[in-house]
Structure formats: structure tokens, C-alpha cells
Design a protein around this motif. Structure first.
Motif, short mmCIF file in Angstrom:
data_model
loop_
_atom_site.label_atom_id
_atom_site.label_comp_id
_atom_site.label_asym_id
_atom_site.label_seq_id
_atom_site.Cartn_x
_atom_site.Cartn_y
_atom_site.Cartn_z
N MET A 1 0.85 -1.24 0.01
CA MET A 1 0.01 0.05 0.02
C MET A 1 0.97 1.12 0.03
SD MET A 1 -2.74 1.15 2.58
CE MET A 1 -1.46 1.47 4.20
N SER A 2 0.44 2.06 -0.80
CA SER A 2 1.28 3.52 -0.56
C SER A 2 0.22 4.52 -1.15
CB SER A 2 2.28 3.59 -2.01
OG SER A 2 1.74 3.42 -3.19
N ALA A 3 0.50 5.82 -0.80
CA ALA A 3 -0.07 7.00 -0.92
C ALA A 3 0.74 8.11 -1.50
CB ALA A 3 -0.71 7.30 0.66
N VAL A 4 -0.16 9.03 -2.16
CA VAL A 4 0.49 10.26 -3.06
C VAL A 4 0.39 11.58 -2.19
CG1 VAL A 4 0.85 10.85 -5.40
CG2 VAL A 4 0.24 8.48 -4.94
N CYS A 5 1.41 12.38 -2.36
CA CYS A 5 1.37 13.73 -2.14
C CYS A 5 0.29 14.45 -2.69
CB CYS A 5 2.73 14.28 -2.03
SG CYS A 5 2.46 16.11 -1.69
N LEU A 6 -0.48 15.39 -1.88
CA LEU A 6 -1.47 16.17 -2.68
C LEU A 6 -0.79 17.07 -3.55
CD1 LEU A 6 -3.76 17.29 0.17
CD2 LEU A 6 -4.54 15.85 -1.79
N PHE A 7 0.44 17.47 -3.60
CA PHE A 7 0.98 18.50 -4.40
C PHE A 7 2.12 18.02 -5.57
CE2 PHE A 7 -0.20 20.17 -0.41
CZ PHE A 7 -1.06 21.35 -0.77
N CYS A 8 2.76 16.95 -5.40
CA CYS A 8 3.37 16.17 -6.40
C CYS A 8 3.46 15.00 -6.28
CB CYS A 8 5.06 16.64 -5.78
SG CYS A 8 5.62 15.91 -4.13
N ASP A 9 4.15 14.01 -6.92
CA ASP A 9 4.25 12.75 -7.36
C ASP A 9 4.86 11.89 -6.10
OD1 ASP A 9 2.71 13.25 -9.28
OD2 ASP A 9 4.33 13.25 -10.64
N ASP A 10 5.18 12.31 -5.12
CA ASP A 10 6.06 11.61 -3.97
C ASP A 10 5.20 10.40 -3.45
OD1 ASP A 10 8.70 11.70 -2.36
OD2 ASP A 10 6.88 11.42 -0.84
N ARG A 11 5.59 9.51 -3.41
CA ARG A 11 4.69 8.26 -2.87
C ARG A 11 5.45 7.87 -1.32
NH1 ARG A 11 2.07 5.81 -7.12
NH2 ARG A 11 2.47 6.51 -8.98
N ARG A 12 4.64 7.50 -0.60
CA ARG A 12 5.09 6.97 0.73
C ARG A 12 3.96 5.81 1.25
NH1 ARG A 12 8.78 10.70 3.11
NH2 ARG A 12 9.51 12.02 1.17
N HIS A 13 4.76 4.97 2.30
CA HIS A 13 3.93 3.99 2.43
C HIS A 13 2.90 4.07 3.69
CE1 HIS A 13 6.19 1.18 -0.14
NE2 HIS A 13 7.39 1.49 0.23
N THR A 14 3.27 5.05 4.26
CA THR A 14 2.25 5.30 5.28
C THR A 14 1.71 6.71 5.38
OG1 THR A 14 3.83 6.06 6.97
CG2 THR A 14 3.36 3.74 6.96
#
Length: 447
Positions: A286-299
């Protein structure tokens, strides 16, 4: 009958912008269990004359329209808010003749001219009528979801079990789970139910009147009633009784469809998909994406930290300062995502040529934590209306939903295209139970 004479004024204006008669925003939705009693609270106006009828006497109004004005309204039972529907068309018929909107039906067409009669049919074949019905349905859905959220957060709930007289205080879930586990009486998962207090009142009234909750037969005393419900396995409600439909979110989802039709539709699709091969399916992290850029994080915690450090945007702080409820957070996230996708500053609405310029503007002007007036983003179309996916992410990625109205944007229903493609939204589990937007985004990313 002058109102239905034919004419050519504005015959091509059927598709002009849809608008409603002005109504106070605080006015309770007519017909909702939490609103005022419909008896005398609202009336149903005739579309052509000054006659009106109370809401419970709907059939009298329809009879009046048919016999006096030769007008038939199709599928009245599927109209979510009949008073508003009638007010809208009453105004439109003052602007243009009925023949511009309605199909004309002529009776006794082969008989003498003096015995022929013209009737008009108002139905959703007309795009304007269809749009009106869908908007009223959407309004009813949103109000039901907001009511459901209030019930989730309500800690003042207090009620006695109708079977054993145990008292429950705090949250409705405790009582519903108690009745399901201790008395084998389940009315569904708490998160599938809306207007829970009214539902329990309805069931309690039946029990007080010594009436079986399933077959609705009446018995001479409470002991006989309990024995009947136990022996006949009638400790359940009758799913075919439409009296209970308003208490379940699934019945608010799609215009003109009951829960049985939605569920049978899902079952047919499952049967049609019997040849699907899932052997090559692999779980993706599972990953989520920043509202402003394409940066992805797992939590979500990492996403929050990234947005705060890189973009000076602190969503948890905004949630606390503004006292945002669950669905308001969803609207805010959808609003910001849509603005960034359109290369606009969400604070001042300035338009830029690319996203990098937007981000530079946000940093230089310190607009990341500045929001426009609440009425700008706290709108129904940022909630659960047609949505276009902002981020064409790969499988397993988190996808926020950016809501848009244009058909050119390849619209998809609600929040996320993954949620729309699956039939999850048609099931009873319409939304996560947590009241935090992080849980919402995590829920979306698992679809």
C-alpha cells in the motif's frame, strides 16, 4: 388550461442551465426521518393552479393533475424530493409551454375529433428532468451520509435493549452488537445504517404492539410473541418490507434502484466473471501520494511529514483548527487535489502554466496553509459526485479523487477510480468506519 397551450417561444431552451427555487440552507430535507413530520410540514403544489395537497396525500395531487390538467408524471416513487421537484417544474411551466417539455399522448385517435383528448407525459427521457431527478437523489444521498457521520460521532446515545432491558450508553454499535450476539437479532452492520434511532423506534413500537418483526402478525401477549419469533426464526426484519428501506445507505446510492436490484446486479456480474483467472494476482504494498507532487510514501504519517516539510502544508493541523468532520476532510482533499491538477493555487485561484510554477507560487506567497472561504470547497460536488481520476497510478497506488463536472475529463464515480471500477461502492460497506481522513486514504489505496 392556458398553461399547457402550445407555443414556439424558447422551444430550443430545454437544455438551459439547471437551477432550483431558492431554499434556506438550514431547511431540513422533507421526508427524512430526522426532519419535521411531513404531515402539514410541506405541501405538494399543483404545477398549473393554486391547489396544493399535504405530502401524505400525494395520490390526490396526481389524480388532480391527470383529470384537471391532463398531465402524468412518470415514476413518481423514484423522485427523491417531490416538493422540490414540483416547485422546479411549476416555475419552468410559467416560462415555457408544457408542450416544450412533455411528450404528447392522444387518446381515441381514430375516433371523432371532438372525443379526442391530449395528455402530457413528464418523464426522465427529457434530459432536464433526468438531471433534476439525479440532483435531488444526490442531495438526499449526501444528507444521509452526513447524518450517518453524526451518528457515528454521537456519544449521547442511550437506549434499552428491546429483548432483555439492558441499558446501553455511548455509541449505537454497543446495542446493535449486543442484540446480534446475545439475542441472535441483527439488523445489519452499524456502518450500513442511517437514522438508527428512528429504526429502533419503529422496531420497539412493533414489539410494544405485540407484533412479530418479520411476519408482522399480532399476538395476545409478549411471551407468546417471543416464543413465536424464537420457534419460527423470526428474530429478523423482513427485507421485502419497504418501510425499512430509508434506514439503509444502500437504498440511497443509485437513482431508481432498490437494494435488491443493486445486489442482483452484482451477483450477475460475479456469474459472468467465472472465467477470470486470479492465479497471477500478486499483492502490492500500500502506498499514498502527496497532494502537491508525485511523491509516494508507504504510510499516511510519512505523507503528512513530507507535505509539511516540502510544501509547508499541515493537514492534521488544519483538521484540528477548522474542526473538520470526516466528509468535510474528503471535500477539502478533493478540492485541493483538483486545483493543483488544474495548475491553480487553491488559496487565490491564480492560474499557472505548469505545476512547478504553482508550487513555487505556494512557497513564495506562503499560500499552502491558506484556504478560501469554506463555502468554496465545502460543496456537494467535492463529496460523492462524479469524479475524474487525477493521478493515473499503477496498481497498488493510492489514488485521491479530484472531482470534476466536465464530460471531457472522462468522469468516474466518487473518490477514486479503483473504488468506482469495483462494485464495492454498491455494497453495504460504503465507507470506512474511522473518522480520520488518513483512514479514508488508506482505505482507498487498498481497493
Amino acid at each position: 388550461m392556458a398553461a399547457i397551450d402550445s407555443g414556439d417561444d424558447g422551444a430550443g431552451h430545454i437544455l438551459e442551465p439547471l437551477c432550483f427555487p431558492e431554499q434556506p440552507e438550514e431547511a431540513p430535507y422533507p421526508g427524512d426521518p430526522d426532519g419535521p413530520d411531513c404531515d402539514g410540514a410541506e405541501t405538494l403544489p399543483c404545477l398549473f393552479c393554486s391547489e396544493s395537497h399535504p405530502v401524505p396525500q400525494k395520490d390526490n395531487l396526481l389524480k388532480h393533475l391527470l383529470l384537471r390538467h391532463k398531465l402524468v408524471i412518470a415514476d413518481v416513487k423514484l423522485i427523491a424530493d417531490l416538493p422540490k421537484y414540483l416547485l422546479y417544474w411549476k416555475g419552468r411551466f410559467l416560462e415555457q409551454p408544457v408542450s416544450d417539455f412533455c411528450s404528447e399522448i392522444q387518446t381515441n385517435s381514430t375516433g371523432p375529433v371532438e372525443k379526442r383528448e391530449r395528455y402530457f407525459l413528464l418523464c426522465d427521457v427529457l434530459p432536464e428532468d433526468r438531471a433534476l431527478r439525479e440532483k435531488l437523489q444526490q442531495k438526499r444521498l449526501e444528507e444521509a451520509l452526513e447524518q450517518q457521520q453524526r451518528e457515528r460521532e454521537d456519544r449521547s446515545f442511550h437506549r434499552v435493549c428491546m429483548f432483555c432491558n439492558d441499558e446501553f450508553t455511548g455509541n449505537r454499535c454497543d446495542l446493535l452488537n449486543h442484540m446480534a450476539h446475545q439475542h441472535a437479532f441483527s439488523i445489519g452492520l452499524p456502518d450500513n445504517i442511517v437514522y438508527c434511532k428512528q429504526l429502533l423506534d419503529t422496531l420497539q413500537d412493533k414489539m410494544d404492539n405485540l407484533q412479530c418483526l418479520y411476519c408482522e402478525k399480532t399476538f395476545k401477549d409478549k411471551m407468546t410473541l417471543k416464543d413465536h419469533m424464537r420457534k419460527k426464526a423470526h428474530r429478523r426484519i423482513n427485507a421485502s418490507n419497504q418501510q425499512y428501506d430509508r434506514f439503509y445507505i444502500i437504498n440511497y446510492l443509485e437513482l431508481g434502484k432498490t437494494w435488491e436490484e443493486v445486489q442482483s446486479e452484482d451477483d450477475r456480474e460475479l456469474l459472468d466473471d467465472k472465467d477470470d483467472d486470479w492465479s497471477d494476482w500478486r499483492a502490492c504494498p500500500m502506498s499514498a501520494v502527496c497532494l502537491f507532487c508525485d511523491d509516494r510514501r508507504h504510510t499516511m504519517d510519512h505523507v503528512y511529514a513530507h507535505m509539511k516539510e516540502v510544501h509547508d502544508f499541515d493537514l492534521p493541523r488544519l483538521r484540528t483548527e477548522l474542526g473538520l468532520r470526516f466528509y468535510q476532510q474528503v471535500k477539502l482533499v478533493n478540492f485541493i487535489r483538483r486545483q493543483i491538477h488544474q495548475n491553480r493555487c487553491h488559496a487565490c485561484h491564480d492560474k499557472f502554466s505548469c505545476r512547478d510554477e504553482v508550487l513555487r507560487h505556494l512557497r513564495e506567497r506562503r499560500h499552502a496553509m491558506t484556504l478560501p472561504p469554506r463555502r468554496t470547497w465545502n460543496q456537494p460536488h467535492f463529496h460523492l459526485q462524479r469524479a475524474s481520476p487525477v493521478l493515473k497510478a499503477s496498481s497498488g497506488s493510492a489514488r485521491y479523487g479530484s472531482v470534476g463536472r466536465s464530460a471531457e475529463e472522462n468522469p468516474q464515480p466518487v473518490w477514486t477510480e479503483g473504488l468506482a471500477r469495483s462494485k464495492t461502492r454498491r455494497r453495504l460497506q460504503m465507507s470506512p468506519t474511522a473518522g480520520d481522513v488518513s483512514d479514508q486514504l488508506a482505505f482507498v489505496s487498498r481497493i
